[in-house]
Design a protein around this motif. Sequence first.
Motif, PDB file in Angstrom:
ATOM      1  N   THR A  59     -10.549 -11.737  -1.611  1.00 49.01           N
ATOM      2  CA  THR A  59     -11.753 -11.802  -0.773  1.00 49.01           C
ATOM      3  C   THR A  59     -11.554 -10.953   0.480  1.00 49.01           C
ATOM      4  OG1 THR A  59     -11.934 -14.111  -1.444  1.00 49.01           O
ATOM      5  CG2 THR A  59     -13.366 -13.390   0.336  1.00 49.01           C
ATOM      6  N   ILE A  60     -10.411 -11.105   1.111  1.00 46.40           N
ATOM      7  CA  ILE A  60     -10.147 -10.358   2.342  1.00 46.40           C
ATOM      8  C   ILE A  60     -10.045  -8.859   2.029  1.00 46.40           C
ATOM      9  CG2 ILE A  60      -8.555 -10.068   4.285  1.00 46.40           C
ATOM     10  CD1 ILE A  60      -7.731 -13.014   3.843  1.00 46.40           C
ATOM     11  N   ALA A  61      -9.447  -8.537   0.886  1.00 44.98           N
ATOM     12  CA  ALA A  61      -9.358  -7.120   0.501  1.00 44.98           C
ATOM     13  C   ALA A  61     -10.759  -6.537   0.314  1.00 44.98           C
ATOM     14  CB  ALA A  61      -8.543  -6.975  -0.785  1.00 44.98           C
ATOM     15  N   PRO A 116     -17.202 -26.871  -8.126  1.00 43.09           N
ATOM     16  CA  PRO A 116     -17.092 -25.419  -8.313  1.00 43.09           C
ATOM     17  C   PRO A 116     -18.219 -24.706  -7.586  1.00 43.09           C
ATOM     18  CG  PRO A 116     -16.976 -26.582 -10.414  1.00 43.09           C
ATOM     19  CD  PRO A 116     -17.388 -27.587  -9.384  1.00 43.09           C
ATOM     20  N   ARG A 117     -17.878 -23.600  -6.949  1.00 43.55           N
ATOM     21  CA  ARG A 117     -18.910 -22.798  -6.287  1.00 43.55           C
ATOM     22  C   ARG A 117     -19.263 -21.659  -7.235  1.00 43.55           C
ATOM     23  NH1 ARG A 117     -20.796 -22.524  -1.188  1.00 43.55           N
ATOM     24  NH2 ARG A 117     -22.028 -20.683  -0.703  1.00 43.55           N
ATOM     25  N   PRO A 118     -20.523 -21.613  -7.665  1.00 44.34           N
ATOM     26  CA  PRO A 118     -20.871 -20.583  -8.657  1.00 44.34           C
ATOM     27  C   PRO A 118     -20.729 -19.180  -8.077  1.00 44.34           C
ATOM     28  CG  PRO A 118     -22.804 -21.875  -8.008  1.00 44.34           C
ATOM     29  CD  PRO A 118     -21.646 -22.472  -7.306  1.00 44.34           C
ATOM     30  N   HIS A 136     -16.883 -12.328  -7.126  1.00 53.30           N
ATOM     31  CA  HIS A 136     -17.331 -12.630  -8.492  1.00 53.30           C
ATOM     32  C   HIS A 136     -16.399 -13.591  -9.213  1.00 53.30           C
ATOM     33  CE1 HIS A 136     -20.704  -9.637  -9.228  1.00 53.30           C
ATOM     34  NE2 HIS A 136     -20.359  -9.451  -7.964  1.00 53.30           N
ATOM     35  N   THR A 137     -15.442 -14.159  -8.477  1.00 54.58           N
ATOM     36  CA  THR A 137     -14.539 -15.129  -9.082  1.00 54.58           C
ATOM     37  C   THR A 137     -14.953 -16.523  -8.628  1.00 54.58           C
ATOM     38  OG1 THR A 137     -12.819 -13.482  -8.744  1.00 54.58           O
ATOM     39  CG2 THR A 137     -12.103 -15.676  -9.421  1.00 54.58           C
ATOM     40  N   PRO A 138     -15.281 -17.412  -9.558  1.00 48.19           N
ATOM     41  CA  PRO A 138     -15.678 -18.757  -9.143  1.00 48.19           C
ATOM     42  C   PRO A 138     -14.525 -19.464  -8.437  1.00 48.19           C
ATOM     43  CG  PRO A 138     -16.045 -18.412 -11.507  1.00 48.19           C
ATOM     44  CD  PRO A 138     -15.248 -17.256 -11.012  1.00 48.19           C
ATOM     45  N   ILE A 139     -14.832 -20.254  -7.473  1.00 49.21           N
ATOM     46  CA  ILE A 139     -13.792 -21.021  -6.785  1.00 49.21           C
ATOM     47  C   ILE A 139     -14.193 -22.482  -6.751  1.00 49.21           C
ATOM     48  CG2 ILE A 139     -12.997 -19.171  -5.263  1.00 49.21           C
ATOM     49  CD1 ILE A 139     -14.749 -20.727  -3.084  1.00 49.21           C
TER      50      ILE A 139
END
Lengths: 354, 150
Positions: free
Chosen positions: A142-144, B91-93, B80-83
């Motif tokens: 995310t930071i990148a 989960p955050r879409p 674009h990676t769910p967390i």
Amino acid sequence: MNVDLHGSIGVAGVGQSGPSAADPRSIPEMVLDAVERALGDAVVRWVDIDAVVTASVDLFDGLTASNVAVTEVIGAVMKPETRIAADGLCAAIHAACQLRAGACRTVLVVAHGKASMAPRAAIEAWAVDPIFLQPLGVNFSTIAGLEARLLCDRDPEAVERWGHVVARRRADAAPHGVAAAVAPEDVLAAPVLASPLTQAMEAPPADAAYAVVLRADGDGLPVRWVAAGHDLEAHAPGDRPLSSRPGLRRAFDRACRSAALAPDAPFGLLEPSCRYPHEEDLLRQVLGAACKSAAISPGGGLYAGDAPCAAGLGRLVDAARRLRDEPRLGRALVHGAWGPAGQGQAVAILEAAP
Amino acid sequence: MSERIAVKHTMDLAWRYASGEAMERFCADLSDRRIEALRCGGCGRRYLPPRPFCGNCRLRMTERVPVRDVGTLVAWTVVHTPILDGRTGEPRPAPYGMGLIRLDGADTTLNHYLAEADPARLRVGSRVRAVWRPALRGAMDDILHFEVLS
């Protein structure tokens, strides 16, 4: 022990195990393989090693004080060992300090990382502030993405250039790395990681161990350790200018001063620890004219496989080998980084013997 | 080739992080829709989120200064990676927007979610405003995200 404090330090031998996508061996087995290769390369015996410096991080190894699990295979039983919980290049810098201090004549440096053991992004998320940032899911990629956005906002051609840089690095890495070569257009068309970065732009996680034997009185050796510098920036990414690397600048300036080199003295070889292509831009900003004619990561750098904590020592191994094979390259800059948005920065300067 | 014997281990441990006095005060203020930074007496830099010590000047900070809930988008990305959203446990879409925001009255930037996840509608330099939870409770997630103003 009588060691010339002003004499040169030499890279006596190097060894590595990996990188591989998932090494079926245990960490001690991987490390032993790398260490035996380094000792063989240096033509030294276990008994010749005066001290050992290791680099590892507990969470990646799933073991508290994880260095204690490799004591035997690094030959540290009944010897002084120091553990650095940062990039492997910092372990080499610590070893060079021991040699400069006259405390030892020969030091073994070892770094390992086994990314296949656990989700890298989840572990790295633990490196950011647990109160404010972790709950937001902020991690290194995310930071990148934020850093890369700052750069490409000022340079509309940056993303396309990054596609070509990654394709070049991945092609160079493919013969010995963990990932296949990819065409520039496919780098750009890959699924988005954190825009503007795509998944193909991220150096692939890997398992690897690296070992280096550094020796005092290194004048007769083909590669000399000339100088090093390291630096830390503020921990909070929001406190920092993410479109530049002042910490790298300070580390580089310290190394140049220590080597009595002008900051624009040319390097023939750069071995940076760049996990994303925009980080090469940040490195070029700092180095300026010093890197104009340098070969950059001829073996693909981290795109061969990015082993946590071990990457910087891997760059040192690659640079030392390259200088031995191609002494005409003259001087090499090795780079290591750790922490969110490259909070920690380290460089070492190597030279081929004349 | 896979390991001959692979031992799977799930670490089931819980930590309790102390947030520190500055963050406790920061959160408590949120319940009144009040945001305050801490200002360094040496360099004058206004830190947000607040923390007790300026690393550049090596000085403790105690001076509180008001910060508005509007600011400028300094950088943005769309992840674009769910967390797993640590604030809700859900989960955050993906995709979702994440920004670095310099609130008016602060000198450092704040990471936070953006209401917008369309790259075509995000721009460095855009003005943004905090979207507050309807029922404030003095917690970090009293600010749900930031919305683009223009």
